[in-house]
Every structure is written in C-alpha cells, then in structure tokens.
Design an enzyme around this catalytic site. Structure first.
Site, mmCIF file in Angstrom:
data_model
loop_
_atom_site.group_PDB
_atom_site.id
_atom_site.type_symbol
_atom_site.label_atom_id
_atom_site.label_comp_id
_atom_site.label_asym_id
_atom_site.label_seq_id
_atom_site.Cartn_x
_atom_site.Cartn_y
_atom_site.Cartn_z
ATOM 1 C CG ASP A 199 4.349 -1.235 1.460
ATOM 2 O OD1 ASP A 199 3.851 -0.694 -0.062
ATOM 3 O OD2 ASP A 199 5.259 -1.121 1.842
ATOM 4 C CG HIS B 88 -0.688 -7.104 -17.939
ATOM 5 N ND1 HIS B 88 -1.594 -5.908 -18.908
ATOM 6 C CD2 HIS B 88 0.092 -6.634 -17.295
ATOM 7 C CE1 HIS B 88 -1.127 -4.347 -17.619
ATOM 8 N NE2 HIS B 88 0.093 -5.240 -16.778
ATOM 9 N NE ARG C 203 3.322 -4.465 -18.033
ATOM 10 C CZ ARG C 203 2.988 -4.147 -19.609
ATOM 11 N NH1 ARG C 203 3.680 -4.891 -20.611
ATOM 12 N NH2 ARG C 203 2.938 -2.935 -19.344
ATOM 13 C CG ASP D 32 -3.806 -4.390 -20.669
ATOM 14 O OD1 ASP D 32 -2.539 -3.568 -19.883
ATOM 15 O OD2 ASP D 32 -3.854 -5.182 -19.815
ATOM 16 C CB ALA E 105 -0.827 -0.324 1.326
ATOM 17 N N GLY F 188 3.414 2.221 -1.968
ATOM 18 C CA GLY F 188 4.167 2.264 -3.156
ATOM 19 C C GLY F 188 3.821 3.001 -4.234
ATOM 20 N N GLY F 189 4.538 2.404 -5.135
ATOM 21 C CA GLY F 189 3.187 4.093 -6.554
ATOM 22 C C GLY F 189 2.548 3.878 -6.739
ATOM 23 C CB ILE F 190 0.086 0.764 -7.629
ATOM 24 C CG1 ILE F 190 0.888 0.755 -9.178
ATOM 25 C CG2 ILE F 190 -0.460 0.388 -8.026
ATOM 26 C CD1 ILE F 190 1.089 -0.825 -10.040
ATOM 27 C CG ASN G 297 3.308 -6.362 -14.328
ATOM 28 O OD1 ASN G 297 2.197 -7.686 -15.004
ATOM 29 N ND2 ASN G 297 3.603 -5.701 -14.596
HETATM 30 P P1 NAI Z 1 6.321 0.480 -6.180
HETATM 31 O O1 NAI Z 1 8.251 -0.084 -5.686
HETATM 32 O O2 NAI Z 1 6.215 1.517 -6.125
HETATM 33 O O3 NAI Z 1 5.492 -0.027 -5.025
HETATM 34 C C1 NAI Z 1 5.441 -0.864 -4.564
HETATM 35 C C2 NAI Z 1 5.276 -1.454 -3.009
HETATM 36 O O4 NAI Z 1 5.634 -2.609 -2.624
HETATM 37 C C3 NAI Z 1 6.745 -0.426 -1.796
HETATM 38 O O5 NAI Z 1 5.965 0.107 -0.895
HETATM 39 C C4 NAI Z 1 7.530 -2.190 -1.421
HETATM 40 O O6 NAI Z 1 7.700 -1.633 -0.270
HETATM 41 C C5 NAI Z 1 6.220 -2.721 -1.149
HETATM 42 N N1 NAI Z 1 6.457 -4.186 -1.080
HETATM 43 C C6 NAI Z 1 7.628 -5.246 -1.741
HETATM 44 N N2 NAI Z 1 7.774 -6.154 -0.930
HETATM 45 C C7 NAI Z 1 6.738 -6.403 -0.497
HETATM 46 C C8 NAI Z 1 6.200 -7.347 0.637
HETATM 47 N N3 NAI Z 1 6.942 -8.676 0.575
HETATM 48 N N4 NAI Z 1 5.142 -7.404 1.175
HETATM 49 C C9 NAI Z 1 4.344 -5.932 0.899
HETATM 50 N N5 NAI Z 1 4.906 -5.060 0.378
HETATM 51 C C10 NAI Z 1 5.761 -5.120 -0.704
HETATM 52 O O7 NAI Z 1 5.597 -0.350 -7.389
HETATM 53 P P2 NAI Z 1 4.673 -0.165 -8.071
HETATM 54 O O8 NAI Z 1 4.818 1.210 -9.627
HETATM 55 O O9 NAI Z 1 3.566 0.155 -7.735
HETATM 56 O O10 NAI Z 1 4.097 -0.919 -8.945
HETATM 57 C C11 NAI Z 1 4.070 -2.563 -7.977
HETATM 58 C C12 NAI Z 1 3.769 -3.595 -9.319
HETATM 59 O O11 NAI Z 1 2.371 -3.119 -9.768
HETATM 60 C C13 NAI Z 1 4.600 -3.453 -10.203
HETATM 61 O O12 NAI Z 1 5.093 -5.430 -10.228
HETATM 62 C C14 NAI Z 1 4.177 -3.700 -11.158
HETATM 63 O O13 NAI Z 1 4.792 -3.302 -12.354
HETATM 64 C C15 NAI Z 1 3.096 -3.421 -11.016
HETATM 65 N N6 NAI Z 1 2.341 -3.015 -11.966
HETATM 66 C C16 NAI Z 1 0.756 -3.864 -12.906
HETATM 67 C C17 NAI Z 1 0.349 -3.005 -13.377
HETATM 68 C C18 NAI Z 1 -0.533 -4.151 -14.338
HETATM 69 O O14 NAI Z 1 -1.413 -3.220 -15.109
HETATM 70 N N7 NAI Z 1 -0.800 -5.085 -13.819
HETATM 71 C C19 NAI Z 1 0.430 -1.557 -14.304
HETATM 72 C C20 NAI Z 1 1.363 -1.144 -13.642
HETATM 73 C C21 NAI Z 1 2.541 -2.037 -12.803
#
Ligand code: NAI
Length: 334
Positions: free
Chosen positions: A52, A196, A106, A169, A27, A29-31, A138
């Site tokens: 998180d 995806h 990905r 998408d 929660a 993270g960027g998303i 991903n």
């Molecule tokens: P981010 O790096 O900004 O955030 C990820 C978060 O996950 C961080 O806050 C980190 O502390 C946390 N995290 C890492 N390991 C963890 C764990 N074991 N338990 C709980 N939290 C943990 O990355 P962002 O930009 O938020 O992207 C997250 C994922 O979403 C990536 O894998 C990205 O490729 C994917 N994504 C999927 C899309 C889709 O359409 N399905 C579109 C865009 C991104």
C-alpha cells in the site's frame, strides 16, 4: 539412497507446483485489510505480499500472527517495494483507489482511480507479467480496459489473465434471492452478466431456480444498485468493503483451485470477450470457466427472456462507452 533422493525431489516438485504467492495492492484499505485476512486463512496461499502507499507493513505484521502456514510480508513504495511485492506472484489483486461517497456513481471515481490503476498495472506488467490480475478498483468497466492497454503497450498482454472482479454482484444476487425465497444462498446460483455498475449489471433470473423472479423490479434494482445501499448506510465512510473482501477472496480462491488442477470452476467475471465484440463491446462479464492459465472457456449467454434482452441492450450501450473511456485514457495519458 537414489530412491530417497528421487522421493525427496518428487516431494519438492509437488509442493513447488503448489506454491502460490498472492499480492494485494492497496492492502491497507477498507477492502484490502479484510481481503488480506481472508487470503491468510486460505491454505492454497503460501505467500502473501501486502503493498500500500501507506500502512502495508503494519497490516502485514498484524495478519502474520494468524496461525496459518503462509508467510506474510508488507511493502511500502520504497524504490523497490512495489516490484518486490509483485515478483513471483501468481495472483495480483488491485483494491487500491478511492471508494464512492453518497450520490456518486462509480464513473465519478474515474479521474482519481484511472491513474492509480494505470500505474499499478505498469508495475505488474514489468514485475509479474505472468500473474493473473484481478481488478477490484472502480469503475471496473473502465479500469480493466486500462490494464489491458498498459499490458499491450508493454508487449505482455494475455487476455486469459486479466479479470474484472464482478463476483460481488453474483454474491448479492444469490443472497437477495435466498431472502425472498427463504432458501439457502449456496443453492442459488444466479448468473450475472454485463459489467459492474448500475444498468450494466444484468442478472439472469430466467436461468435460475426461480424464473418467476424475472419480473421482480425491486429485486433487479437491488442487484443493480446494491452497492448504493452500502454507500448510503456508511454515510460518507466508504462503500462495500467486507462483502467485497469476501467476494475478492472467493475469486482468488477459484483461480488457485483451477490452477491446481480442479476442473469445472466457473466464476462470472469481466474479461476480454468475443460475445458482443461485433457491437464494439470488447469486455464483458459472463460465466467464465477457469483453468491453469486463467480463462479456459467463455460460456455463451444461453437462453434469455424478452425482459433480459432489453436489459442487455441497455447494458451494452453504457458498457461500450465505459470501455472506450478507459482505452482513450491510456492513449492520452500513457
Ligand atoms: P479505501 O480508501 O478504504 O482503500 C484504498 C486503499 O488504496 C488505501 O489504503 C490507499 O492507501 C490505497 N492506495 C491508494 N493509491 C494507491 C496506490 N497508488 N498504490 C497502492 N495503494 C494505493 O477504499 P476501499 O473501500 O478499499 O475501495 C477500494 C476500491 O474498490 C474503490 O475503487 C472501490 O470503488 C472499489 N470497490 C470495488 C468493488 C467491486 O465489486 N469490484 C466493490 C466495492 C468497492
């Protein structure tokens, strides 16, 4: 007296049915952050659990000041943090994991994200086995089969409740088409099938308001590789987060609407599917009708043109490998 207590009880049971706890894993993270904010704005969400490995409580404190009725709590990986975040959840979203940098596919994320998703799926299988699990991390084509294998190993797998979030998408396709045709994107319902990533993403323009777009190679490329535009523009600072948050919040809302009795809620999403099972492709995204228990009905693909048939063929080859990679990972790294 009796009537009053009956009424009270009835009022309680009506609201109790609509109590919806939603948990976000990753929660901070960027998303995760904008997704959590959008969920806080959703009146169907009554309790929001934000977990998180770092920063969950901070994000929760911030979002909890938004003046909507839902309660918000942040969780850290204390011995019971993850389990408490998950307990009683109706919907669990997983945006945890590393995002892409320029030049990465990905699939390049597999090594890091496969184990993160596996471990979170284990926790969800133990503490919230009945929740609908929405996988954003991903490579979705592999992380969803990973979750299925983990759930199977725990004896709690219900294919109706596991979704790979491919909503972005669909969102992109409708926006890009509306830009070309100068229309309102809300009127452009583009079905996107497959998986995806890259060529596994197959938009069916022949079924849209604008069948002529089926020959538009530039548009096809934008839908299949739209994520790359964002990765390049962010120049090393990550991938799509804001549009993804919107797409994830939409998918969660669709599930809540369906679980609260709304009929005809359809979202293309990546689920265990019979459509191409005979070709070894056990998961596939297509129009999925949602119901109180998750997947209500998987709609057939419908009529596609020759162009799209070729795209589907290319999709199936890649998708099969991606799915097998996820299954193999759990077999070798349980
Ligand atoms: P981010 O790096 O900004 O955030 C990820 C978060 O996950 C961080 O806050 C980190 O502390 C946390 N995290 C890492 N390991 C963890 C764990 N074991 N338990 C709980 N939290 C943990 O990355 P962002 O930009 O938020 O992207 C997250 C994922 O979403 C990536 O894998 C990205 O490729 C994917 N994504 C999927 C899309 C889709 O359409 N399905 C579109 C865009 C991104």
């Amino acid at each position: 007296m009796f009537a009053a207590s009956m009424l009270q009880r009835r009022a309680f049971s009506v609201s109790a049915r609509n109590l919806s706890k939603v948990t976000v894993l990753g929660a901070a993270g960027g998303i995760g952050q904008p997704l959590s904010l959008l969920l806080k704005l959703n009146p169907r969400v009554t309790e929001l659990a934000l977990y998180d490995i770092r920063g969950g409580p901070g994000v929760a404190a911030d979002i909890s000041h938004v003046n909507t009725k839902s309660s918000v709590k942040g969780y850290e990986p204390s011995p019971t943090g993850l389990a408490s975040a998950l307990k009683g959840a109706e919907v669990v979203l997983i945006p945890a994991g590393v995002p892409r940098k320029p030049g990465m596919s990905r699939d390049d994320l597999f090594n890091t994200n496969a184990s993160i998703v596996r471990d979170l799926a284990k926790a969800a299988a133990e503490s919230a086995p009945d929740a609908k699990l929405l996988v954003i991390a991903n490579p979705v084509n592999s992380t969803v089969p990973i979750c299925a294998e983990v759930y199977k190993s725990k004896g709690v797998y219900n294919p109706k409740k596991l979704f790979g979030v491919t909503t972005l998408d669909v969102v992109r396709a409708s926006r890009f088409v509306s830009e070309i045709k100068d229309t309102d994107p809300k009127d452009e319902n583009i079905t996107v099938i497959g998986g995806h990533s890259g060529v596994t993403i197959v938009p069916l323009f022949s079924q849209s308001n604008h069948p002529d777009l089926t020959n538009n190679a530039e548009l096809l490329k934008r839908v299949q590789f739209g994520g790359d535009e964002v990765v390049q523009a962010k120049d090393g600072a990550g991938s799509a987060t804001l549009s993804m948050a919107m797409a994830g919040a939409r998918m969660a809302d669709s599930l809540l609407r369906a679980s609260q009795g709304e009929k005809g809620v359809i979202e293309p999403s990546f689920v265990e599917s019979p459509l191409y099972k005979d070709q070894g492709v056990t998961f596939f995204s297509s129009k999925v009708e949602l119901g109180p228990n998750g997947v209500e009905q998987i709609h057939p693909i419908g009529k596609v043109d020759a162009n799209e048939e070729k795209l589907i063929e290319a999709c199936l080859g890649d998708l099969k490998k991606n799915i097998e990679k996820g299954v193999k990972f759990v077999a070798e790294n349980p």
